[in-house]
Motif scaffolding. Structure first.
Motif, PDB file in Angstrom:
ATOM      1  N   HIS A   1     -10.385  -1.029  11.710  1.00  0.00           N
ATOM      2  CA  HIS A   1      -9.458  -0.893  12.666  1.00  0.00           C
ATOM      3  C   HIS A   1      -7.900  -0.287  12.240  1.00  0.00           C
ATOM      4  O   HIS A   1      -8.276   0.436  11.119  1.00  0.00           O
ATOM      5  CB  HIS A   1      -9.016  -2.533  13.084  1.00  0.00           C
ATOM      6  CG  HIS A   1      -8.836  -3.083  11.623  1.00  0.00           C
ATOM      7  ND1 HIS A   1      -7.621  -3.117  10.969  1.00  0.00           N
ATOM      8  CD2 HIS A   1      -9.362  -4.072  10.647  1.00  0.00           C
ATOM      9  CE1 HIS A   1      -7.354  -3.860   9.887  1.00  0.00           C
ATOM     10  NE2 HIS A   1      -8.858  -4.360   9.806  1.00  0.00           N
ATOM     11  N   VAL A   2      -7.062  -0.273  13.043  1.00  0.00           N
ATOM     12  CA  VAL A   2      -5.901   0.468  12.807  1.00  0.00           C
ATOM     13  C   VAL A   2      -5.448   0.003  11.427  1.00  0.00           C
ATOM     14  O   VAL A   2      -5.200  -1.200  11.228  1.00  0.00           O
ATOM     15  CB  VAL A   2      -4.627   0.411  13.938  1.00  0.00           C
ATOM     16  CG1 VAL A   2      -3.349   0.840  13.320  1.00  0.00           C
ATOM     17  CG2 VAL A   2      -5.219   1.064  15.048  1.00  0.00           C
ATOM     18  N   ALA A   3      -4.962   0.829  10.313  1.00  0.00           N
ATOM     19  CA  ALA A   3      -4.242   0.630   9.177  1.00  0.00           C
ATOM     20  C   ALA A   3      -5.219  -0.058   8.405  1.00  0.00           C
ATOM     21  O   ALA A   3      -4.607  -0.912   7.539  1.00  0.00           O
ATOM     22  CB  ALA A   3      -2.992  -0.147   9.403  1.00  0.00           C
ATOM     23  N   ALA A   4      -6.369  -0.119   8.372  1.00  0.00           N
ATOM     24  CA  ALA A   4      -7.416  -0.738   7.623  1.00  0.00           C
ATOM     25  C   ALA A   4      -7.523  -0.416   6.181  1.00  0.00           C
ATOM     26  O   ALA A   4      -7.893  -1.034   5.196  1.00  0.00           O
ATOM     27  CB  ALA A   4      -8.739  -0.725   8.311  1.00  0.00           C
ATOM     28  N   GLY A   5      -7.204   0.917   5.943  1.00  0.00           N
ATOM     29  CA  GLY A   5      -7.453   1.431   4.656  1.00  0.00           C
ATOM     30  C   GLY A   5      -6.241   1.326   3.856  1.00  0.00           C
ATOM     31  O   GLY A   5      -5.768   0.083   3.417  1.00  0.00           O
ATOM     32  N   ALA A   6      -5.451   2.337   3.443  1.00  0.00           N
ATOM     33  CA  ALA A   6      -4.508   2.086   2.545  1.00  0.00           C
ATOM     34  C   ALA A   6      -3.087   2.056   3.170  1.00  0.00           C
ATOM     35  O   ALA A   6      -2.019   1.778   2.655  1.00  0.00           O
ATOM     36  CB  ALA A   6      -4.072   3.815   1.789  1.00  0.00           C
ATOM     37  N   SER A   7      -3.222   2.028   4.499  1.00  0.00           N
ATOM     38  CA  SER A   7      -1.896   1.779   5.363  1.00  0.00           C
ATOM     39  C   SER A   7      -1.013   0.516   5.478  1.00  0.00           C
ATOM     40  O   SER A   7      -0.009   0.297   5.375  1.00  0.00           O
ATOM     41  CB  SER A   7      -1.983   2.663   6.755  1.00  0.00           C
ATOM     42  OG  SER A   7      -2.486   3.791   6.726  1.00  0.00           O
ATOM     43  N   TRP A   8      -1.913  -0.535   5.440  1.00  0.00           N
ATOM     44  CA  TRP A   8      -1.505  -1.545   5.951  1.00  0.00           C
ATOM     45  C   TRP A   8      -0.621  -2.438   4.698  1.00  0.00           C
ATOM     46  O   TRP A   8       0.666  -2.656   4.956  1.00  0.00           O
ATOM     47  CB  TRP A   8      -2.520  -2.793   6.245  1.00  0.00           C
ATOM     48  CG  TRP A   8      -1.763  -4.009   6.687  1.00  0.00           C
ATOM     49  CD1 TRP A   8      -1.637  -4.075   8.052  1.00  0.00           C
ATOM     50  CD2 TRP A   8      -1.582  -5.130   6.110  1.00  0.00           C
ATOM     51  NE1 TRP A   8      -0.936  -5.555   7.918  1.00  0.00           N
ATOM     52  CE2 TRP A   8      -0.952  -6.093   6.906  1.00  0.00           C
ATOM     53  CE3 TRP A   8      -1.669  -5.500   4.568  1.00  0.00           C
ATOM     54  CZ2 TRP A   8      -0.732  -7.389   6.429  1.00  0.00           C
ATOM     55  CZ3 TRP A   8      -1.473  -6.692   4.318  1.00  0.00           C
ATOM     56  CH2 TRP A   8      -0.619  -7.513   5.174  1.00  0.00           C
ATOM     57  N   GLY A   9      -0.981  -2.462   3.588  1.00  0.00           N
ATOM     58  CA  GLY A   9      -0.505  -3.549   2.644  1.00  0.00           C
ATOM     59  C   GLY A   9       0.432  -2.451   1.502  1.00  0.00           C
ATOM     60  O   GLY A   9       0.772  -3.025   0.453  1.00  0.00           O
ATOM     61  N   ASN A  10       0.597  -1.201   1.827  1.00  0.00           N
ATOM     62  CA  ASN A  10       1.372  -0.601   0.673  1.00  0.00           C
ATOM     63  C   ASN A  10       2.763  -0.810   0.675  1.00  0.00           C
ATOM     64  O   ASN A  10       3.297  -1.713   1.587  1.00  0.00           O
ATOM     65  CB  ASN A  10       1.173   0.917   0.650  1.00  0.00           C
ATOM     66  CG  ASN A  10       1.730   1.387   2.075  1.00  0.00           C
ATOM     67  OD1 ASN A  10       3.033   1.676   2.383  1.00  0.00           O
ATOM     68  ND2 ASN A  10       0.772   1.880   3.186  1.00  0.00           N
ATOM     69  N   ALA A  11       3.660  -0.266  -0.123  1.00  0.00           N
ATOM     70  CA  ALA A  11       4.970  -0.622  -0.285  1.00  0.00           C
ATOM     71  C   ALA A  11       5.807  -0.326   0.706  1.00  0.00           C
ATOM     72  O   ALA A  11       6.827  -0.699   0.991  1.00  0.00           O
ATOM     73  CB  ALA A  11       5.409  -0.069  -1.743  1.00  0.00           C
ATOM     74  N   GLY A  12       5.259   0.860   1.468  1.00  0.00           N
ATOM     75  CA  GLY A  12       6.304   1.059   2.624  1.00  0.00           C
ATOM     76  C   GLY A  12       7.504   1.888   2.509  1.00  0.00           C
ATOM     77  O   GLY A  12       8.311   2.164   2.769  1.00  0.00           O
ATOM     78  N   TRP A  13       7.462   2.726   1.322  1.00  0.00           N
ATOM     79  CA  TRP A  13       8.644   3.362   0.966  1.00  0.00           C
ATOM     80  C   TRP A  13       8.631   4.809   1.467  1.00  0.00           C
ATOM     81  O   TRP A  13       7.582   5.635   1.206  1.00  0.00           O
ATOM     82  CB  TRP A  13       8.750   3.419  -0.373  1.00  0.00           C
ATOM     83  CG  TRP A  13       9.540   2.219  -1.344  1.00  0.00           C
ATOM     84  CD1 TRP A  13       9.340   0.946  -0.650  1.00  0.00           C
ATOM     85  CD2 TRP A  13      10.245   2.254  -2.409  1.00  0.00           C
ATOM     86  NE1 TRP A  13       9.750   0.274  -1.784  1.00  0.00           N
ATOM     87  CE2 TRP A  13      10.440   0.754  -2.630  1.00  0.00           C
ATOM     88  CE3 TRP A  13      10.663   3.086  -3.251  1.00  0.00           C
ATOM     89  CZ2 TRP A  13      11.331   0.352  -3.794  1.00  0.00           C
ATOM     90  CZ3 TRP A  13      11.661   2.688  -4.240  1.00  0.00           C
ATOM     91  CH2 TRP A  13      11.865   1.297  -4.518  1.00  0.00           C
TER      92      TRP A  13
END
Length: 420
Positions: A43-55
């Protein structure tokens, strides 16, 4: 190449991977009038995108290979408590990646890689501004303050050298030096162990899961399709079009395909001449109630732990684990993040954590992304951003989309060529 096989400006494209880079590439292709379909194995953001630090922090976007990584030594790398961990198991592919990675852990190669990243870093935030003007609803936020905390001034010195190396590569970096007392006054959640800090200016942050969802919505609103739960098994170049074939027999046809499937990139890209290994460098995170935690983005550099405020909660993220992308998460790594952060954040209640997450960041041995064409003029790659998918993903997607549509590659992509 014979004339009838020469690529034309594409009318439509299939983008494989619904993370930050894939969705951004799709959005910028739409800007040029290309019809897009984005597919993702989950699904959308299922890999490295969802839970990273977002900096969204260009000042910190530096190559992962560094001379200090070699000094850690094998014993440290095999410890589950180490910020950089390699689970001990027989894995010839990982061994080859680590050998190549170690060859890039020299000052000279790091300078070369930094000179390639600097032009991208200078434009990274502007790509987000373009997305905002184009209707992507989720905002980015100014990181004010953005603190990098250390136990001593001596511990801060290598980080200052790194910032100066970024400047030497032609990138503007604005920062102040703070004493421990000044840092604690600015951010009371910090413990007495904080003896020195750096305050970075001009950085931003975002909620990565919410941003990716908003970007997917923007793609849909402009007529694009986002297909979730479709596992692509192969991509074929038929001369005048590409076929994207999924495990359930789905066969999508388009003028061009973009491989933006993160840590799983090599499986689809290898048949098109991409030999650079993309290794999963898994990161871990969880969220906590905001009480007792920093109110602004904060990085404990020695501990490799990042805190990012997300509304009423704070995401705590860290670690780098070189392992297979689909391997089950290791709960010891979550505990390692807690053990590293606890002395620096005495007021945090780590027992109240939720949203535990492990995500496979797509790392390359030289620390540079893979963005550009493959051996096929109809198959392109956008991946390998390591820890900097948030910072550099949208700009990479913009430059790649322009290259696909115009047939001319931006100078910034020369060092990122997937066939290097």
């Amino acid at each position: 190449m014979s004339p009838h096989n020469a690529p034309r400006t594409p009318r439509d494209a299939v983008v494989i991977g619904a993370g930050m880079t894939g969705l951004a590439t799709a959005w910028f292709l739409q800007e040029a009038g290309v019809e897009v379909t984005v597919v993702d194995r989950r699904h959308v953001a299922a890999g490295a995108s969802w839970g990273n630090a977002g900096w969204l922090s260009p000042a910190l976007a530096v190559p992962l290979p560094e001379p200090g990584a070699l000094r850690l030594g094998l014993r440290t790398l095999l410890s589950p408590a180490s910020p950089l961990y390699i689970p001990p198991r027989a894995d010839p592919r990982l061994a080859r990646f680590l050998l190549s990675f170690s060859r890039n852990c020299t000052p000279r190669r790091r300078r070369i890689a930094m000179s390639a990243l600097a032009p991208l870093n200078r434009q990274a935030q502007a790509a987000y501004d373009e997305l905002a003007r184009g209707g992507v609803a989720e905002p980015t936020h100014q990181s004010d303050p953005c603190l990098i905390a250390f136990t001593t001034e001596a511990a801060r010195t290598p980080f200052l050298h790194e910032l100066e190396a970024v400047r030497a590569a032609g990138q503007s970096v604005d920062y102040d030096l703070l004493s421990g007392a000044e840092a604690r006054a600015m951010e009371p959640a910090l413990s007495e162990r904080t003896g020195a800090a750096v305050r970075l200016h001009g950085q931003r942050f975002l909620n990565p899961g919410a941003y990716a969802a908003a970007l997917a919505d923007a793609v849909r609103e402009r007529g694009g399709k986002v297909v979730e739960g479709l596992r692509v098994t192969r991509v074929q170049d038929h001369g005048s079009e590409v076929a994207v074939v999924a495990s359930d027999g789905t066969d999508l046809r388009a003028d061009t395909a973009v491989l933006a499937n993160g840590a799983w990139l090599n499986r689809l890209a290898a048949p098109f001449g991409v030999r650079a290994a993309v290794q999963s460098g898994r990161g871990y995170s969880f969220t906590l109630p905001a009480e007792g935690l920093p109110t602004g983005p904060t990085y404990f550099a020695a501990q490799r732990v990042v805190c990012t405020p997300l509304g009423e909660r704070v995401r705590v993220a860290g670690m780098m684990e070189f392992t297979a992308p689909d391997r089950p998460a290791d709960p010891r790594r979550v505990q390692a993040v807690i053990d590293a952060a606890r002395p620096m954040l005495p007021g945090a209640d780590f027992s109240r954590r939720t949203d535990e997450w492990a995500g496979p960041r797509p790392c390359t041995a030289d620390g540079l992304p893979l963005v550009g064409p493959t051996r096929s003029p109809r198959v392109h790659v956008c991946g390998g951003h390591g820890m900097w998918g948030v910072a550099l993903g949208p700009l990479s997607g913009k430059l790649l989309a322009e290259s696909i549509v115009t047939g001319r590659s931006a100078a910034e992509l020369t060092s990122l060529h997937p066939l290097r």
